[in-house]
Enzyme design. Structure first.
Site, short mmCIF file in Angstrom:
data_model
loop_
_atom_site.label_atom_id
_atom_site.label_comp_id
_atom_site.label_asym_id
_atom_site.label_seq_id
_atom_site.Cartn_x
_atom_site.Cartn_y
_atom_site.Cartn_z
N SER A 12 42.34 -67.14 -39.54
CA SER A 12 43.53 -67.65 -38.85
C SER A 12 44.15 -68.80 -39.62
CB SER A 12 43.15 -68.12 -37.44
OG SER A 12 42.72 -67.04 -36.64
N ARG A 35 44.92 -77.22 -37.21
CA ARG A 35 44.03 -76.96 -36.07
C ARG A 35 44.83 -76.90 -34.77
NH1 ARG A 35 38.04 -76.52 -36.34
NH2 ARG A 35 37.58 -75.87 -34.21
N HIS A 38 46.69 -73.67 -34.64
CA HIS A 38 45.76 -72.60 -34.28
C HIS A 38 45.48 -72.58 -32.78
CE1 HIS A 38 41.62 -71.08 -33.53
NE2 HIS A 38 42.04 -70.10 -34.30
#
Length: 217
Positions: A12, A35, A38
């Protein structure tokens, strides 16, 4: 060193990297932004995250992160500093990685108040009590702007000196005011501009800091 990132997570991240392309963030800033992206599937956060305050030029050290917020977060996590979160959703989002890295104690403000004080929310009441017990903790606010305002008032009054404030409440009522109050304080902070934010964003920032601290440890 135990593996902390699942192959699907890394895949990802690679997809996010390809989608983002060139950017102006430092490597550590980008690790945090990636992050959060995501966690939310929202690329707007690449431009909404703020890291402050900057280190004075006289204190510049090429071996330190660019921003005091990131440096303080990494240092505090490594030393086992208590993490105070506003709601259980944030705790649930970070406790797995916390337990696999530095095992920092996690306190949840809302759990400190079964009943709200008059004129206050439960989270606000619990935050008051956490500040009294953990004035130098890492504070992570992902949901309640009232909790962030309470913390900002305590910092301004000299009642709290957090190692780091992650201020990313979400919504339309009181959110902009709380984030503005945080932005005016000199404490190390990571925040999101505007109405966006939330518990997944808060947890994503903490998890990114944990990974940075673990890799550099």
């Amino acid at each position: 060193m135990i593996p902390l990132e699942h192959p699907i997570l890394l895949e990802s991240f690679a997809h996010i990297d390809r989608s983002v392309g060139p950017h102006n963030l430092s490597s550590q800033e980008y690790a945090i932004a990636r992050r959060v992206i995501h966690s939310t599937a929202d690329f707007d956060f690449l431009h909404l995250l703020r890291f402050a305050p900057d280190l004075p030029q006289a204190e510049f050290d090429p071996d330190l992160p660019e921003h005091q917020a990131i440096a303080r977060g990494i240092e505090s996590l490594r030393h086992g500093q208590t993490i105070v979160v506003d709601v259980n959703m944030v705790k649930q989002g970070i406790q797995g990685l916390v337990q696999r890295t530095f095992n920092n104690p996690i306190q949840t403000a809302i759990d400190f108040a079964t009943i709200a004080d008059p004129g206050k929310t439960r989270t606000e009441t619990g935050m008051d009590r956490c500040i009294a017990q953990f004035p130098e903790a890492i504070y992570v606010i992902g949901n309640a702007p009232t909790a962030l305002l309470t913390l900002c008032q305590a910092i301004a009054a000299g009642k709290a000196k957090p190692a780091l404030v992650i201020g990313v409440p979400v919504g339309f009522i009181g959110v902009l005011e709380a984030k503005k109050a945080l932005s005016l304080l000199p404490c190390p902070q990571i925040r999101v501009e505007g109405n966006k934010g939330g518990s997944p964003v808060a947890a994503g920032i903490v998890n990114a800091l944990l990974m940075l601290a673990w890799r550099e440890g």
